[in-house]
Design an enzyme around this catalytic site. Structure first.
Site, PDB file in Angstrom:
ATOM      1  N   ALA A   1      -5.158   1.223   8.883  1.00  0.00           N
ATOM      2  CA  ALA A   1      -5.138   2.608   8.406  1.00  0.00           C
ATOM      3  C   ALA A   1      -5.353   3.628   9.515  1.00  0.00           C
ATOM      4  O   ALA A   1      -4.839   4.751   9.449  1.00  0.00           O
ATOM      5  CB  ALA A   1      -6.188   2.792   7.313  1.00  0.00           C
TER       6      ALA A   1
ATOM      7  N   THR B   1      -3.967   8.022  10.692  1.00  0.00           N
ATOM      8  CA  THR B   1      -4.867   9.170  10.506  1.00  0.00           C
ATOM      9  C   THR B   1      -4.375  10.414  11.248  1.00  0.00           C
ATOM     10  O   THR B   1      -4.575  11.535  10.787  1.00  0.00           O
ATOM     11  CB  THR B   1      -6.304   8.829  10.957  1.00  0.00           C
ATOM     12  OG1 THR B   1      -6.270   8.295  12.285  1.00  0.00           O
ATOM     13  CG2 THR B   1      -6.945   7.821  10.025  1.00  0.00           C
TER      14      THR B   1
ATOM     15  N   CYS C   1       9.712   3.734 -17.026  1.00  0.00           N
ATOM     16  CA  CYS C   1      11.141   3.421 -16.906  1.00  0.00           C
ATOM     17  C   CYS C   1      11.886   3.960 -18.126  1.00  0.00           C
ATOM     18  O   CYS C   1      11.271   4.300 -19.151  1.00  0.00           O
ATOM     19  CB  CYS C   1      11.285   1.893 -16.819  1.00  0.00           C
ATOM     20  SG  CYS C   1      12.979   1.291 -16.789  1.00  0.00           S
TER      21      CYS C   1
ATOM     22  N   ILE D   1       0.669   1.106   3.797  1.00  0.00           N
ATOM     23  CA  ILE D   1       1.697   1.135   2.756  1.00  0.00           C
ATOM     24  C   ILE D   1       2.486   2.443   2.801  1.00  0.00           C
ATOM     25  O   ILE D   1       3.245   2.745   1.887  1.00  0.00           O
ATOM     26  CB  ILE D   1       1.071   0.952   1.354  1.00  0.00           C
ATOM     27  CG1 ILE D   1       0.053   2.070   1.059  1.00  0.00           C
ATOM     28  CG2 ILE D   1       0.412  -0.416   1.225  1.00  0.00           C
ATOM     29  CD1 ILE D   1      -0.496   2.068  -0.364  1.00  0.00           C
ATOM     30  N   ASP D   2       2.327   3.216   3.888  1.00  0.00           N
ATOM     31  CA  ASP D   2       2.860   4.581   3.933  1.00  0.00           C
ATOM     32  C   ASP D   2       4.307   4.699   4.409  1.00  0.00           C
ATOM     33  O   ASP D   2       4.915   5.764   4.309  1.00  0.00           O
ATOM     34  CB  ASP D   2       1.968   5.475   4.794  1.00  0.00           C
ATOM     35  CG  ASP D   2       1.685   4.884   6.172  1.00  0.00           C
ATOM     36  OD1 ASP D   2       2.634   4.411   6.813  1.00  0.00           O
ATOM     37  OD2 ASP D   2       0.513   4.907   6.602  1.00  0.00           O
TER      38      ASP D   2
ATOM     39  N   HIS E   1       0.706  -5.389   2.904  1.00  0.00           N
ATOM     40  CA  HIS E   1       0.212  -4.910   1.614  1.00  0.00           C
ATOM     41  C   HIS E   1       1.263  -4.150   0.812  1.00  0.00           C
ATOM     42  O   HIS E   1       0.935  -3.402  -0.101  1.00  0.00           O
ATOM     43  CB  HIS E   1      -1.028  -4.028   1.832  1.00  0.00           C
ATOM     44  CG  HIS E   1      -2.181  -4.775   2.413  1.00  0.00           C
ATOM     45  ND1 HIS E   1      -3.124  -4.203   3.246  1.00  0.00           N
ATOM     46  CD2 HIS E   1      -2.534  -6.093   2.324  1.00  0.00           C
ATOM     47  CE1 HIS E   1      -4.006  -5.116   3.620  1.00  0.00           C
ATOM     48  NE2 HIS E   1      -3.665  -6.264   3.068  1.00  0.00           N
TER      49      HIS E   1
ATOM     50  N   CYS F   1       9.738  -1.505 -12.583  1.00  0.00           N
ATOM     51  CA  CYS F   1       9.309  -1.521 -13.983  1.00  0.00           C
ATOM     52  C   CYS F   1       8.726  -2.890 -14.313  1.00  0.00           C
ATOM     53  O   CYS F   1       9.360  -3.920 -14.045  1.00  0.00           O
ATOM     54  CB  CYS F   1      10.491  -1.212 -14.899  1.00  0.00           C
ATOM     55  SG  CYS F   1      10.116  -1.421 -16.659  1.00  0.00           S
TER      56      CYS F   1
ATOM     57  N   THR G   1      -7.771  -0.814  12.837  1.00  0.00           N
ATOM     58  CA  THR G   1      -8.241  -1.648  11.727  1.00  0.00           C
ATOM     59  C   THR G   1      -9.629  -2.190  12.027  1.00  0.00           C
ATOM     60  O   THR G   1      -9.931  -2.552  13.167  1.00  0.00           O
ATOM     61  CB  THR G   1      -7.275  -2.815  11.436  1.00  0.00           C
ATOM     62  OG1 THR G   1      -7.864  -3.689  10.456  1.00  0.00           O
ATOM     63  CG2 THR G   1      -6.938  -3.614  12.693  1.00  0.00           C
TER      64      THR G   1
END
Length: 245
Positions: A23, A27, A149, A104-105, A120, A128, A189
């Site tokens: 992460a 930042t 959905c 996950i960005d 991740h 859906c 991390t």
């Protein structure tokens, strides 16, 4: 030789360079990490982020999950920072073989990187739970309440929540790259999120480098440890790279 010059030397000498990020890499793009002093885990919420971002919570309290998710994990308007950009340049120059990320960005791909292994998952993919149809991230984040959905099924982000296992194929790809690496850079991390943190143990190459503001459990076995701001580290590397051209 100072640590940043040594880092630059290790990168340039690498035959199979791999980057493993968390992460803290994002930042500088305005996204919050989780465990630092300013991270999400230190903010006050009705429920803890770990609880909200769990599979069981998603299933039983989907509306609150999406309230939290939309407010805190929407990176659609974020731009890649110098770290993402520098790594994309390295890959384009065939110096960097793979990026393994816990994020996950989607910012690595936005900066142009191709070989990105997302441990991740990613907010960019959503499906859906009833019929499997896909939904764009922009539609998920703009939906009122719980995104659904056309068939009426609930949309789930294709991200790995707490209590959910990592994808076995993704794990295999990550471990394969780490095993092949002669230089592994671990950045942004805390190396405490299992099982991703354990993957570093598969590295048996020449140089293990850790770049993180805070100490990590692997500092003692790393060849080079840099406790500095990631943005400043990569600004130095990028400036040095351009100067040498």
């Amino acid at each position: 030789m100072n640590k940043l010059k040594l880092l630059d030397q290790y990168i340039n000498e690498a035959k199979h360079l791999v980057f493993f990020g968390g992460a803290g890499v994002s930042t500088a793009s305005g996204l919050k990490d989780f465990r630092s002093a300013d991270g999400l885990y230190h903010e006050k919420f009705l429920y803890s982020p770990e609880e909200v971002l769990s599979h069981s919570f998603f299933m039983k309290n989907t509306e609150y999950f999406y309230q939290f998710y939309k407010k805190n994990l929407n990176s659609l308007s974020a731009s890649p920072n110098i770290c993402h950009q520098y790594l994309a340049k390295l890959e384009k120059n065939n110096q960097l073989k793979a990026i393994i990320t816990q994020n996950i960005d989607g910012l690595h791909q936005k900066s142009g990187s191709k070989n990105v292994i997302e441990l991740h998952g990613t907010i960019m993919n959503n499906y859906c739970m009833n019929c499997g149809s896909k939904m764009r991230a922009s539609e998920v984040f703009s939906a009122n309440g719980v995104p659904r959905c056309n068939c009426g099924g609930i949309i789930k982000p294709d991200v790995v929540l707490y209590e959910e296992p990592l994808d076995e194929d993704v794990i295999d790809m990550a471990i394969k790259e780490i095993k092949q690496a002669d230089v592994l850079i671990v950045a942004g991390t805390s190396l405490v999120v299992y099982p991703a943190s354990s993957f570093v143990h598969y590295f048996h190459g020449k140089h293990l480098i850790i770049i993180n503001k805070d100490t990590t459990p692997m500092d003692g076995v790393a060849d080079l440890v840099i406790h500095e701001d990631i943005k400043e580290v990569f600004q130095y590397l990028d400036k040095n790279r351009n100067t040498k051209k």
